[in-house]
Design an enzyme around this catalytic site. Structure first.
Site, PDB file in Angstrom:
ATOM      1  N   ASN A 108       0.862  -1.193   0.000  1.00 49.94           N
ATOM      2  CA  ASN A 108       0.000   0.000   0.000  1.00 49.94           C
ATOM      3  C   ASN A 108       0.892   1.234   0.000  1.00 49.94           C
ATOM      4  O   ASN A 108       1.991   1.209   0.546  1.00 49.94           O
ATOM      5  CB  ASN A 108      -0.879   0.013   1.256  1.00 49.94           C
ATOM      6  N   HIS A 110       0.799   5.206   1.295  1.00 49.93           N
ATOM      7  CA  HIS A 110       0.068   6.071   2.225  1.00 49.93           C
ATOM      8  C   HIS A 110       0.759   7.433   2.259  1.00 49.93           C
ATOM      9  O   HIS A 110       1.980   7.498   2.377  1.00 49.93           O
ATOM     10  CB  HIS A 110       0.070   5.438   3.616  1.00 49.93           C
ATOM     11  N   SER A 137       4.771   6.875   2.308  1.00 45.49           N
ATOM     12  CA  SER A 137       5.353   5.591   2.695  1.00 45.49           C
ATOM     13  C   SER A 137       4.713   4.472   1.892  1.00 45.49           C
ATOM     14  O   SER A 137       3.511   4.490   1.657  1.00 45.49           O
ATOM     15  CB  SER A 137       5.091   5.313   4.188  1.00 45.49           C
ATOM     16  N   ASP A 146      -2.634   0.740   7.977  1.00 44.95           N
ATOM     17  CA  ASP A 146      -1.426   1.519   7.695  1.00 44.95           C
ATOM     18  C   ASP A 146      -0.280   1.152   8.644  1.00 44.95           C
ATOM     19  O   ASP A 146       0.598   1.976   8.913  1.00 44.95           O
ATOM     20  CB  ASP A 146      -1.720   3.024   7.762  1.00 44.95           C
TER      21      ASP A 146
HETATM   22  C1  GAR Z   1      -2.557   9.125  -3.106  1.00 45.40           C
HETATM   23  O1  GAR Z   1      -2.057  10.317  -2.565  1.00 45.40           O
HETATM   24  C2  GAR Z   1      -2.424   7.993  -2.115  1.00 45.40           C
HETATM   25  O2  GAR Z   1      -1.242   8.059  -1.353  1.00 45.40           O
HETATM   26  C3  GAR Z   1      -3.621   8.208  -1.252  1.00 45.40           C
HETATM   27  O3  GAR Z   1      -4.647   8.565  -2.142  1.00 45.40           O
HETATM   28  C4  GAR Z   1      -4.086   9.216  -3.282  1.00 45.40           C
HETATM   29  C5  GAR Z   1      -4.573   8.501  -4.517  1.00 45.40           C
HETATM   30  O4  GAR Z   1      -4.206   9.188  -5.690  1.00 45.40           O
HETATM   31  N1  GAR Z   1      -3.936   7.034  -0.508  1.00 45.40           N
HETATM   32  C6  GAR Z   1      -4.535   7.054   0.683  1.00 45.40           C
HETATM   33  O5  GAR Z   1      -4.871   8.064   1.249  1.00 45.40           O
HETATM   34  C7  GAR Z   1      -4.755   5.684   1.287  1.00 45.40           C
HETATM   35  N2  GAR Z   1      -5.404   5.788   2.569  1.00 45.40           N
HETATM   36  P1  GAR Z   1      -4.205   8.440  -7.087  1.00 45.40           P
HETATM   37  O6  GAR Z   1      -5.583   7.785  -7.251  1.00 45.40           O
HETATM   38  O7  GAR Z   1      -4.008   9.544  -8.085  1.00 45.40           O
HETATM   39  O8  GAR Z   1      -3.102   7.425  -7.093  1.00 45.40           O
END
Ligand code: GAR
Length: 197
Positions: A108, A110, A137, A146
């Site tokens: 994952n 985060h 991370s 997480d």
């Molecule tokens: C990213 O910033 C990712 O790190 C975050 O959502 C966004 C997705 O963007 N993930 C979380 O918050 C997980 N809890 P993307 O769809 O453009 O990859």
């Protein structure tokens, strides 16, 4: 070649960076499925444009029955027979029912410097706390949200006057560098942590 399924909920920019990275010659992994929990996820169209198979299991009809939703996810995954799962902006919490089946084979990303700011609103919380740095991370997924072993991190400064949106926009390009690098190593069996920049 390790077969990789990527789970998304939204725009899928991390998914795109992972798919493109796997096209490099000699890469130890290949994308076999992009799976969303929302038919409106913009990443589905991007995946199709990249020539990657897509599927969607809408979580909404399942209401509070997370295991029934996850059983459908597992079925969609089975059909693609992945070796590894990458969560990339997948915004549903996965229960132990799902996680235990993929233990040691699921990553994952985060948007915080874990173990700080698990969960949501990471950027606002880092700014609110007065932190000098934020980042992202990549970790192995365990049943603790997480909380699994960290495989890589990238740092950016928090600047005076930063907003959550401005900070997120500074971190996202680092996500796009970090996640492909961790996946490339992980797919080759290398768990040495990646530290960027
Ligand atoms: C990213 O910033 C990712 O790190 C975050 O959502 C966004 C997705 O963007 N993930 C979380 O918050 C997980 N809890 P993307 O769809 O453009 O990859």
């Amino acid at each position: 070649t390790r077969r990789v399924a990527i789970l998304i909920s939204g725009g899928g920019s991390n998914m795109v960076s992972l798919v493109e990275s796997m096209r490099a010659p000699g890469h130890p992994a290949a994308p076999v499925l992009v799976l969303a929990n929302d038919p409106a996820a913009g990443g589905l169209e991007k995946a199709r444009a990249l020539g990657v198979a897509t599927a969607c299991v809408d979580h909404r009809p399942f209401g509070k029955d997370r295991e029934a939703f996850e059983a459908q996810l597992l079925e969609a995954l089975d059909a693609a027979a992945p070796d590894l799962i990458c969560l990339a902006g997948f915004m549903r919490v996965l229960t132990p029912f799902f996680v235990e089946k993929w233990a040691g084979r699921m990553l994952n990303i985060h948007p915080s410097l874990l173990p700080k700011y698990k969960g949501l609103n990471t950027h606002a919380r880092a700014i609110e706390a007065g932190d000098a740095q934020a980042g992202c991370s990549v970790h192995e997924v365990t049943a603790e949200l997480d909380g699994g072993p960290i495989l890589g991190q990238a740092r950016v400064p928090i600047l005076p006057g930063d907003t959550p949106g401005a900070l997120a926009a500074r971190i996202l390009p680092m996500e796009h560098r970090l996640y492909p690098e961790v996946l490339r190593r992980y797919a080759a069996g290398d768990r040495t942590p990646v530290l960027l920049p």
